[in-house]
Design a protein around this motif. Structure first.
Motif, PDB file in Angstrom:
ATOM      1  N   GLY A  96      -5.168   9.134 -16.222  1.00 24.99           N
ATOM      2  CA  GLY A  96      -6.413   8.734 -16.555  1.00 24.99           C
ATOM      3  C   GLY A  96      -6.895   7.801 -15.419  1.00 24.99           C
ATOM      4  O   GLY A  96      -6.211   7.228 -14.609  1.00 24.99           O
ATOM      5  N   LEU A  97      -8.271   7.745 -15.239  1.00 23.73           N
ATOM      6  CA  LEU A  97      -9.106   7.420 -14.205  1.00 23.73           C
ATOM      7  C   LEU A  97      -8.832   5.711 -14.291  1.00 23.73           C
ATOM      8  O   LEU A  97      -8.608   5.160 -13.453  1.00 23.73           O
ATOM      9  N   ASN A  98      -8.861   5.159 -15.448  1.00 28.43           N
ATOM     10  CA  ASN A  98      -8.747   3.900 -15.448  1.00 28.43           C
ATOM     11  C   ASN A  98      -7.488   3.078 -14.732  1.00 28.43           C
ATOM     12  O   ASN A  98      -7.329   2.168 -14.394  1.00 28.43           O
ATOM     13  N   LYS A  99      -6.510   3.911 -15.476  1.00 29.34           N
ATOM     14  CA  LYS A  99      -5.042   3.497 -15.043  1.00 29.34           C
ATOM     15  C   LYS A  99      -4.872   3.665 -13.453  1.00 29.34           C
ATOM     16  O   LYS A  99      -4.271   2.665 -12.867  1.00 29.34           O
ATOM     17  N   GLY A 100      -5.540   4.682 -13.063  1.00 35.13           N
ATOM     18  CA  GLY A 100      -5.501   4.764 -11.683  1.00 35.13           C
ATOM     19  C   GLY A 100      -6.269   3.680 -11.062  1.00 35.13           C
ATOM     20  O   GLY A 100      -5.722   3.059  -9.811  1.00 35.13           O
ATOM     21  N   LEU A 101      -7.240   3.377 -11.210  1.00 31.97           N
ATOM     22  CA  LEU A 101      -7.971   2.293 -10.722  1.00 31.97           C
ATOM     23  C   LEU A 101      -7.407   0.933 -10.784  1.00 31.97           C
ATOM     24  O   LEU A 101      -7.443   0.181  -9.982  1.00 31.97           O
ATOM     25  N   ARG A 102      -6.697   0.685 -11.874  1.00 34.99           N
ATOM     26  CA  ARG A 102      -5.817  -0.584 -12.245  1.00 34.99           C
ATOM     27  C   ARG A 102      -4.712  -0.484 -11.158  1.00 34.99           C
ATOM     28  O   ARG A 102      -4.668  -1.624 -10.342  1.00 34.99           O
ATOM     29  N   VAL A 103      -4.002   0.549 -10.823  1.00 37.21           N
ATOM     30  CA  VAL A 103      -3.035   0.427  -9.977  1.00 37.21           C
ATOM     31  C   VAL A 103      -3.517   0.067  -8.409  1.00 37.21           C
ATOM     32  O   VAL A 103      -3.045  -0.566  -7.894  1.00 37.21           O
ATOM     33  N   ALA A 104      -4.542   0.936  -8.170  1.00 37.11           N
ATOM     34  CA  ALA A 104      -5.111   0.895  -6.836  1.00 37.11           C
ATOM     35  C   ALA A 104      -5.595  -0.348  -6.407  1.00 37.11           C
ATOM     36  O   ALA A 104      -5.416  -1.190  -5.418  1.00 37.11           O
ATOM     37  N   PHE A 105      -6.495  -0.883  -7.412  1.00 33.00           N
ATOM     38  CA  PHE A 105      -6.995  -2.326  -7.416  1.00 33.00           C
ATOM     39  C   PHE A 105      -6.003  -3.362  -7.182  1.00 33.00           C
ATOM     40  O   PHE A 105      -6.113  -4.334  -6.516  1.00 33.00           O
ATOM     41  N   SER A 106      -4.879  -3.314  -8.125  1.00 36.05           N
ATOM     42  CA  SER A 106      -3.976  -4.264  -8.294  1.00 36.05           C
ATOM     43  C   SER A 106      -3.107  -4.376  -6.835  1.00 36.05           C
ATOM     44  O   SER A 106      -2.932  -5.377  -6.127  1.00 36.05           O
ATOM     45  N   ALA A 107      -2.881  -3.085  -6.199  1.00 44.08           N
ATOM     46  CA  ALA A 107      -2.527  -2.998  -4.681  1.00 44.08           C
ATOM     47  C   ALA A 107      -3.513  -3.647  -4.014  1.00 44.08           C
ATOM     48  O   ALA A 107      -2.771  -4.577  -2.891  1.00 44.08           O
ATOM     49  N   ALA A 114       0.756  -1.220  -0.021  1.00 39.41           N
ATOM     50  CA  ALA A 114      -0.025   0.057  -0.122  1.00 39.41           C
ATOM     51  C   ALA A 114       0.815   1.177   0.032  1.00 39.41           C
ATOM     52  O   ALA A 114       0.807   2.405  -0.660  1.00 39.41           O
ATOM     53  N   THR A 115       1.856   1.318   0.708  1.00 40.37           N
ATOM     54  CA  THR A 115       2.764   2.517   0.847  1.00 40.37           C
ATOM     55  C   THR A 115       3.635   2.543  -0.482  1.00 40.37           C
ATOM     56  O   THR A 115       4.092   3.846  -0.693  1.00 40.37           O
ATOM     57  N   ALA A 116       3.731   1.273  -1.246  1.00 45.58           N
ATOM     58  CA  ALA A 116       4.383   1.596  -2.455  1.00 45.58           C
ATOM     59  C   ALA A 116       3.524   1.837  -3.701  1.00 45.58           C
ATOM     60  O   ALA A 116       4.121   2.543  -4.522  1.00 45.58           O
ATOM     61  N   SER A 117       2.336   1.805  -3.484  1.00 43.85           N
ATOM     62  CA  SER A 117       1.531   2.232  -4.555  1.00 43.85           C
ATOM     63  C   SER A 117       0.677   3.399  -4.349  1.00 43.85           C
ATOM     64  O   SER A 117      -0.146   3.861  -5.319  1.00 43.85           O
ATOM     65  N   ASN A 118       0.593   4.193  -3.269  1.00 44.42           N
ATOM     66  CA  ASN A 118       0.026   5.428  -3.036  1.00 44.42           C
ATOM     67  C   ASN A 118       0.413   6.352  -4.086  1.00 44.42           C
ATOM     68  O   ASN A 118      -0.630   6.930  -4.829  1.00 44.42           O
ATOM     69  N   TYR A 166      -8.100  -1.577  -1.446  1.00 43.42           N
ATOM     70  CA  TYR A 166      -7.876  -0.578  -2.522  1.00 43.42           C
ATOM     71  C   TYR A 166      -8.201   0.968  -1.925  1.00 43.42           C
ATOM     72  O   TYR A 166      -7.616   1.837  -2.426  1.00 43.42           O
ATOM     73  N   GLY A 167      -9.342   1.076  -1.125  1.00 44.63           N
ATOM     74  CA  GLY A 167      -9.990   2.190  -0.684  1.00 44.63           C
ATOM     75  C   GLY A 167      -8.636   3.250   0.010  1.00 44.63           C
ATOM     76  O   GLY A 167      -8.489   4.281  -0.574  1.00 44.63           O
ATOM     77  N   PRO A 168      -8.052   2.567   0.935  1.00 46.11           N
ATOM     78  CA  PRO A 168      -7.053   3.350   1.715  1.00 46.11           C
ATOM     79  C   PRO A 168      -6.106   3.765   0.505  1.00 46.11           C
ATOM     80  O   PRO A 168      -5.315   4.950   0.730  1.00 46.11           O
ATOM     81  N   VAL A 169      -5.584   3.109  -0.183  1.00 43.03           N
ATOM     82  CA  VAL A 169      -4.351   3.228  -1.211  1.00 43.03           C
ATOM     83  C   VAL A 169      -4.899   4.649  -1.968  1.00 43.03           C
ATOM     84  O   VAL A 169      -4.279   5.457  -2.277  1.00 43.03           O
ATOM     85  N   ALA A 170      -6.460   4.539  -2.404  1.00 43.44           N
ATOM     86  CA  ALA A 170      -6.806   5.512  -3.276  1.00 43.44           C
ATOM     87  C   ALA A 170      -6.793   6.767  -2.286  1.00 43.44           C
ATOM     88  O   ALA A 170      -6.481   8.115  -2.722  1.00 43.44           O
ATOM     89  N   ASP A 171      -7.096   6.636  -1.021  1.00 39.33           N
ATOM     90  CA  ASP A 171      -7.445   7.744  -0.140  1.00 39.33           C
ATOM     91  C   ASP A 171      -5.772   8.483   0.014  1.00 39.33           C
ATOM     92  O   ASP A 171      -5.666   9.817  -0.130  1.00 39.33           O
ATOM     93  N   ASN A 172      -5.076   7.669   0.393  1.00 36.43           N
ATOM     94  CA  ASN A 172      -3.507   8.308   0.421  1.00 36.43           C
ATOM     95  C   ASN A 172      -3.061   8.910  -1.001  1.00 36.43           C
ATOM     96  O   ASN A 172      -2.420   9.888  -0.963  1.00 36.43           O
ATOM     97  N   ALA A 173      -3.525   8.130  -2.053  1.00 41.40           N
ATOM     98  CA  ALA A 173      -2.882   8.853  -3.445  1.00 41.40           C
ATOM     99  C   ALA A 173      -3.624  10.268  -3.340  1.00 41.40           C
ATOM    100  O   ALA A 173      -3.073  11.150  -3.754  1.00 41.40           O
ATOM    101  N   GLY A 174      -5.014  10.509  -2.946  1.00 43.37           N
ATOM    102  CA  GLY A 174      -5.460  11.974  -2.930  1.00 43.37           C
ATOM    103  C   GLY A 174      -4.830  12.739  -1.920  1.00 43.37           C
ATOM    104  O   GLY A 174      -4.396  14.006  -2.400  1.00 43.37           O
ATOM    105  N   GLY A 175      -4.249  12.075  -0.986  1.00 41.47           N
ATOM    106  CA  GLY A 175      -3.428  13.084  -0.028  1.00 41.47           C
ATOM    107  C   GLY A 175      -2.284  13.540  -0.801  1.00 41.47           C
ATOM    108  O   GLY A 175      -1.731  14.652  -0.595  1.00 41.47           O
ATOM    109  N   ILE A 176      -1.656  12.516  -1.383  1.00 45.68           N
ATOM    110  CA  ILE A 176      -0.572  13.020  -2.220  1.00 45.68           C
ATOM    111  C   ILE A 176      -0.428  13.790  -3.221  1.00 45.68           C
ATOM    112  O   ILE A 176       0.219  15.002  -3.303  1.00 45.68           O
ATOM    113  N   ALA A 177      -1.471  13.755  -3.855  1.00 45.73           N
ATOM    114  CA  ALA A 177      -1.959  14.731  -5.067  1.00 45.73           C
ATOM    115  C   ALA A 177      -2.172  15.995  -4.276  1.00 45.73           C
ATOM    116  O   ALA A 177      -1.714  17.203  -4.897  1.00 45.73           O
TER     117      ALA A 177
END
Lengths: 697, 697
Positions: B119-130, B105-109, B434-445
């Motif tokens: 793009g959104l699809n790519k974001g979903l793929r990465v987060a969902f893969s994590a 999770a900390t590697a993929s945020n 994948y939720g917390p990963v996306a949450d963290n990604a938002g924080g980083i953004a």
């Protein structure tokens, strides 16, 4: 001895009622004060009367319907013919207890305020006398109902002991239904008005509590009377009667139909009345408005009564039950001690003289969210102590009554412990019921613009009321748990009897691993949550409509803030009345229907599982919600006394949010759950024959 | 068949682990984005690593101590010699599941944030893969532990079926203890940081969420990883393994030692892994950031997996259990359906697309007090639906498994239903994690100052995460209740066995009217309240210290608000680490000690009462707290979407208070209770021989 015990109880009940009448007359001799005070008191009275009148109209439809259902069932031989009538009298007396309490409370609020103009001691006398009227009315009417039915069934209809107690159990259902209506309806009214008045008045507009400019101020004061007085009266009538009749029923079961076991609870209660009257003469104070001194004055009365009954219980057990059953005395003492101990625990967790509430007040420094989290945590944590106390009390009462050689005797011991706990209800209720009177007196003092010192005196009385209410709640919750357990045992006895009458060879299987018991347990455990949610949502909905109305008045009535124009108090009272009557129906009907439906689907085993689950979580939820609410209330008062920034600070605002959340917790949902758990058992008992005959699983 | 089932399971576990490794490698190929993003991601990683390192140090002291105690007991013949080692492996793999989840999770945020730039699809793929890495690690390690022990005990030590499953039950205690530490510690960390950051940042200072000027912002993001990822990983490892091993134990008991009944849960779980992998290939979306479309993308994966396992379960039951036991298939389906239904109920009560949460958002108009009351009411009310679902599921699973002719078979059916519910955990956990990963990604953004549209995309992913988390919670809570019931049955079997070995003629008496059972029930019912209080108070305490620190930094560090000076993030991370480690100890130790003490005082009957009480109220409290918290969170988000005044309005402020109160409800106390109820049973099972030999009542 046992043949006269019912007459002795009747005498006790008459003494209590006469004492209540004499005290009421004394109260009425005091003056209501200035014209303005009279006018305000009159408005409150009218609002409360109007509410109760409409409440009783709604309730009588329910009672009429239930009477017909029970009548039909008794024609179909699913009930004895006494049941429908017993049901009605239980409801009638429960309602009457609340009504009389409300009458005297609304008559003495201005009188208390006026007496406080002359001095604190006089104020305490008036308020406490009003509380006594209510306390002794409740126990008087309770014993009257019990002894009358007993005499009727034994000496007129000449029934066997088991038939007598079985029929009497069913007037408990009437009392519990009425109590639930009164508690829920009154609780919604009082908290909707309170929350509505506070949110717009205190928080948004910044005017003080009980300010006459607030349109919801009269509704708030009416609420104290219909919720905290009429609701509490009906509630404690139900607790008192429930504990006595369930002990009688279990006694007859344990002692193979020997009527003496049914006599013990009656005699104990009757003697408790005398002890309470004696104790009430010792309640007086000096002129210093210190909480410690006032508390000592009240404690003197309750402690003396408790010591007296603890001493007299020994000869009572000896003469009624004989030397061989003298150990039952210790079961009684276990109940008394547990009641006091739970009261102390409640006080510890909710009084601002102790650490938990002071720490909670400190949490206001980081805002309303942390004080809410803290209060929820405090309430949940506070369940641990009463659970241990009740566990110890049950084991002790069971053991002393000989439970480890006869389970029936042990359960009788538990029931007798509940009677012991409530034996001095006359005086504990007096110290409890005087609180709302003092609260109202403060409101009247404020609205009538009396001198600052009058308000200080009523505040001293009111604040003390919170502490004594904590003790009272301890007794109410503790006795509810014990009585509910006793009622479950009575239900089991009833089922076993019906099964053996049927003679199909079907037996009861109460193993906790029996899936119907287990599922019943889950369903029962869920009920207090659902019930709390229903009542809280009702308060929320009703309060919202009050908020909208108060905001409208502030916006539309010109000159309301400067005092040039009067607020429209009646519209708020009317709103609360309508909302609370509408909202009280669903929770009560739910409580009546669920045990029947559970029984028809999952059978009597499922019902017992359900009752056990509801009693366990009900006990916990009642404590959690009462203590959270009490602690928030007192944390706010602690800040108002000048700590952590004092009145008007941002900390105070955070604490007001906590207090507002706590309002429905402690005054609507929490106390209603105590009634709920007993009503569930009562309904189950009444419908036992039906369920044993017809069930799916 | 049954002889190879363990090897088949081992193969399943290896497939899961290999799939996780391949997916992880794929994720790592993505870029972490700009230098700033890398730096932020590095800080989060360091904080999370430092926390876990210290957490494992503390936990290993506990495990060392318990190992010695269990070792001493096994020397005293109170346990088999395998128990201490099984205990250690359970704890080790549970911790490892959390650790690996946190690593990925900390590697993929940052990678998710960067992918969202394209793009959104790519974001979903990465987060969902994590999320998938975590999901398949959990099930892979779980099946690995199970199959390895099974092979060891059966083929190396050549034990009987009953001895095998009995020994395996005890590694559940290791897994549950580790899970409780991880959930409680991580939950306190994440919510202390979140509450602290929100209260000072959002409410007092008015800066947005994830603003780099907020000193607690890194701690908040670290918290998402150690709480929502590492905590959840350990938690669900425990649920998964617990459901399988309890079903194995009950199967062997129900089928007179026939090993095939132990094989069914293993094979079912192994095939479930394959179904999940297939489903995960079908998760992809288009470029429109609409929640409905995204949700459909995820649902396609989970639904496909569920349909596949529902279809394959039939041949599995047929081949493993034979034609005569084919009805067990319907028990499995009952579990699957119940899981989905509870998920829907959770979604209904907490998603802002439905009435309850929208109504709750509206309550913000009358202030924070009414939204709090409303949310508490909503949560309590929402317990009714899952209770009915679980009741129906238990009855159905019990019935189909033939419970009404053999109780043991019926209970096996209930346990198998839990396995059915969790069989596709691989993919449901992926959609959850994948939720917390996306949450963290938002924080980083936000912190890295990326374009507005990136944040919009991460927000779309995050908000969806809340809905899928609701479904995931449904499975976690539902399976916890079923598994806990199965464990109680296993405990009973264990006690019966020990009693018959002792040969004293003492028998078990589980009647709910047996006072020790009843008191046990009360004590057990109280435990989730106390546990919730302990954890909430811990969050409160830790959050307060964060608030004080953040306020200090705003006050003392000049230029922090203009961005000229950096906030001291490390001090907040350090504060949260210390506070959460200190605070996680008491709740966990309580959960281990209470069942032992209850057993030594009230005996095994009391223990079973306690377990039943804790399971019932634990289930209710977990639902209440999760749903209240979820509804507040989404009500706030609904307002932020522009309804009822939108961001920055006074309504929004009120909703933020609700959300803050809900934080410890839904992310600390609620989920921990799920683990608590199973840990209590596990501890009871391990200490059964001790308690049967030594108890007072």
């Amino acid at each position: 001895m046992e043949n006269y015990s019912a007459f002795l109880t009747l005498v006790g009940s008459i003494i209590a009622i006469v004492f209540a009448i004499i005290t009421a007359k004394k109260v009425m001799k005091y003056s209501e004060g200035t014209e303005k005070m009279k006018k305000i008191a009159q408005s409150i009275r009218e609002g409360a009367n109007a509410y109760l009148k409409r409440q009783y109209t709604v309730v009588s439809i329910f009672f009429g319907g239930m009477f017909l259902i029970l009548g039909a069932m008794s024609l179909a031989n699913l009930l004895t013919p006494y049941v429908p009538f017993a049901f009605l009298t239980g409801g009638f007396f429960s309602g009457l207890s609340g009504f009389i309490g409300m009458k005297i409370a609304t008559a003495s609020n201005a009188r208390t305020a006026n007496a406080c103009r002359e001095g604190l001691n006089k104020g305490l006398r008036v308020a406490f006398s009003a509380g006594s009227v209510m306390g002794f009315t409740v126990v008087g009417l309770g014993l009257f109902d019990i002894s009358l039915w007993f005499i009727l069934l034994k000496f007129v209809f000449k029934l066997e002991a088991a038939e007598i107690t079985s029929a009497m159990l069913t007037f408990g259902m009437g009392a519990s239904s009425m109590a639930l209506f009164a508690r829920v309806g009154g609780g919604i009214f009082t908290k909707a008005a309170d929350v509505g008045a506070d949110l717009v008045g205190k928080v948004e507009t910044g005017i003080p509590e009980d300010d006459p400019r607030n349109p919801a101020v009269i509704a708030d004061n009416v609420g104290d009377n219909v919720g905290d007085v009429a609701g509490m009266g009906a509630d404690l009538y139900e607790s008192y009667v429930g504990s006595v009749i369930s002990a009688m029923a279990l006694g007859v079961a344990a002692f193979a139909g020997d009527i003496k076991a049914a006599s013990l609870p009656m005699v104990l209660a009757a003697v408790g009345v005398i002890c309470s009257i004696v104790g009430s003469f010792f309640v007086k104070t000096g002129e210093k408005a210190e909480q410690k001194i006032l508390l000592k004055a009240l404690r003197r009365g309750t402690n003396l009564s408790a010591v007296l009954i603890a001493a007299l219980a020994f000869p009572i057990v000896y003469f009624v039950m004989g030397k061989e059953n003298i150990n039952l005395y210790f079961s009684i003492i276990a109940g008394l001690v547990a009641g006091v101990a739970i009261g102390f625990s409640t006080e510890y967790f909710t009084s601002d003289t102790y650490k938990p509430t002071r720490n909670l007040a400190k949490k206001s420094e980081t805002g309303s969210a942390t004080i809410i989290i803290g209060g929820v945590g405090l309430g949940m944590m506070s369940t641990a102590v009463p659970i241990v106390i009740i566990a110890a009390c049950v084991i002790a009462a069971y053991f002393f009554a000989g439970g480890f050689s006869s389970a029936a005797a042990g359960l009788y011991g538990v029931a007798v412990a509940a009677v012991g706990m409530l034996s001095t209800l006359g005086i504990t209720l007096a110290t409890d019921a005087y609180g709302p009177v003092a609260d109202n007196a403060g409101g009247i003092a404020q609205m009538a613009g009396l001198e600052e010192e009058v308000r200080e005196r009523t505040d001293a009385l009111d604040s003390l009321g919170n502490t004594t209410a904590a003790t009272g709640k301890g007794f109410a919750i503790g006795s509810a748990a014990l009585t509910a357990l006793a009622l479950i045992a009575s239900y089991k006895d009833q089922v076993v009897k019906v099964l053996s009458d049927l003679g199909t060879g079907e037996t009861i299987d109460l193993s906790i691993m029996n899936p119907t018991v287990l599922i019943g347990l889950f369903i029962g455990a869920c009920l207090p949550f659902v019930f709390a949610a229903l009542t809280m949502n009702s308060v929320g909905k009703a309060a919202e409509s009050v908020v909208v109305e108060v905001r409208r008045q502030f916006r539309e009535i010109k000159g309301i803030m400067t005092g040039e124009a009067d607020a429209d108090y009646a519209s708020c009272v009317d709103l609360c009345t309508k909302a609370s009557l509408r909202e009280m129906i669903l929770p009560t009907i739910t409580a009546v229907i669920v045990p029947i439906v559970t029984g028809l689907i999952f059978g009597y085993n499922g019902v017992i599982g359900m009752l056990a689950g509801a009693t366990a979580t009900g006990f916990l939820m009642a404590i959690f919600m009462s203590n959270s609410g009490g602690a928030w209330d007192n944390a706010k008062k602690y800040i108002e006394s000048g700590e952590f920034g004092g009145k008007g600070s941002s900390n105070h605002k955070a604490a007001v949010v906590g207090d507002t959340v706590g309002d429905p917790f402690k005054d609507t949902s929490g106390p209603s759950i105590n009634i709920l758990i007993k009503l569930l058992s009562m309904v189950s008992i009444v419908f036992a024959t039906l369920v044993v005959n017809y069930h799916i699983l």
